[in-house]
Design a protein around this motif. Structure first.
Motif, PDB file in Angstrom:
ATOM      1  N   THR A  89       0.831  -1.201   0.000  1.00 31.90           N
ATOM      2  CA  THR A  89       0.000   0.000   0.000  1.00 31.90           C
ATOM      3  C   THR A  89       0.866   1.252   0.000  1.00 31.90           C
ATOM      4  N   SER A  90       0.317   2.333  -0.521  1.00 36.87           N
ATOM      5  CA  SER A  90       1.063   3.597  -0.496  1.00 36.87           C
ATOM      6  C   SER A  90       0.617   4.488   0.653  1.00 36.87           C
ATOM      7  N   THR A  91      -0.634   4.357   1.090  1.00 38.08           N
ATOM      8  CA  THR A  91      -1.135   5.191   2.182  1.00 38.08           C
ATOM      9  C   THR A  91      -1.763   4.316   3.259  1.00 38.08           C
ATOM     10  N   TYR A  92      -1.888   4.905   4.444  1.00 35.00           N
ATOM     11  CA  TYR A  92      -2.456   4.197   5.595  1.00 35.00           C
ATOM     12  C   TYR A  92      -3.561   5.048   6.200  1.00 35.00           C
ATOM     13  N   ALA A  93      -4.597   4.395   6.740  1.00 36.02           N
ATOM     14  CA  ALA A  93      -5.698   5.113   7.382  1.00 36.02           C
ATOM     15  C   ALA A  93      -5.166   5.886   8.584  1.00 36.02           C
ATOM     16  N   GLN A  94      -5.672   7.096   8.739  1.00 38.77           N
ATOM     17  CA  GLN A  94      -5.253   7.957   9.841  1.00 38.77           C
ATOM     18  C   GLN A  94      -6.364   8.016  10.884  1.00 38.77           C
TER      19      GLN A  94
END
Length: 190
Positions: free
Chosen positions: A28-33
């Motif tokens: 993945t490139s982004t993660y949930a914040q």
């Protein structure tokens, strides 16, 4: 634990999401914040990644270091090290280094005011005559790439420590001693 056990288990904490005992490859490139500036330790893959974190932890343990850093290439690692310097700083470097490193030094970093001196490092004592108040880094390889020349890292490190100079060793051809049956030191191996 012995080296083999340490090498297998270092950085291998079970995955918190699944319980997997081997760290999965996170693509993945982004993660949930959780909120603005609040995350579970990962924001964006270029800055942090659980797979890379596990690798870095494993490398630190295997090398008896406090920290490990992984880069996408040797040139990326070289770039990060040289960015520790400032305009006017000097680097003493081996005169038979990897061509990609030489090009990075001459085509990119010299333009930013970093001075590079390329010298024969076969005899560590040779380094002493090139040290100035501006010398901030000694850059070496051993064995060198591609000529496979050997430098005395202990002697180079002692000179650097005495003069409060950083040392960086490009370990493209990294080797470590192994033990023969019965505990005798044997040939060097990758």
């Amino acid at each position: 634990m012995g080296f083999a056990t340490t090498a297998i288990h270092a950085g291998q904490e079970p995955d918190s999401a699944t319980g997997a005992v081997t760290i999965p490859i996170y693509q993945t490139s982004t993660y949930a914040q959780e909120g603005l500036g609040r995350n579970k330790g990962f924001e964006y893959a270029r800055s942090q990644n659980p797979t890379r974190k596990a690798l870095e932890e494993a490398l630190a343990v295997i090398e008896n270091g406090q920290y490990g850093l992984a880069f996408s290439s040797g040139v990326a690692a070289t770039d990060a090290v040289i960015k520790l310097l400032s305009p006017g700083d000097e680097v003493i470097a081996g005169n038979d280094m990897y061509g990609g490193t030489y090009r990075l030094f001459t085509k990119v970093f010299e333009k930013f005011g970093i001075k590079f001196l390329y010298i024969d490092m076969h005899d560590a004592e040779n380094i002493k005559k090139y040290i100035t108040a501006d010398t901030k880094l000694i850059w070496t390889e051993t064995p060198t790439n591609p000529l496979m020349n050997i430098c005395d890292l202990s002697a180079i490190s002692a000179i650097a420590k005495k003069n409060n100079i950083l040392v960086c060793v490009d370990n493209t051809f990294a080797i470590r001693p192994t033990r023969a049956p019965g505990g005798r030191r044997s040939a060097w191996s990758r």
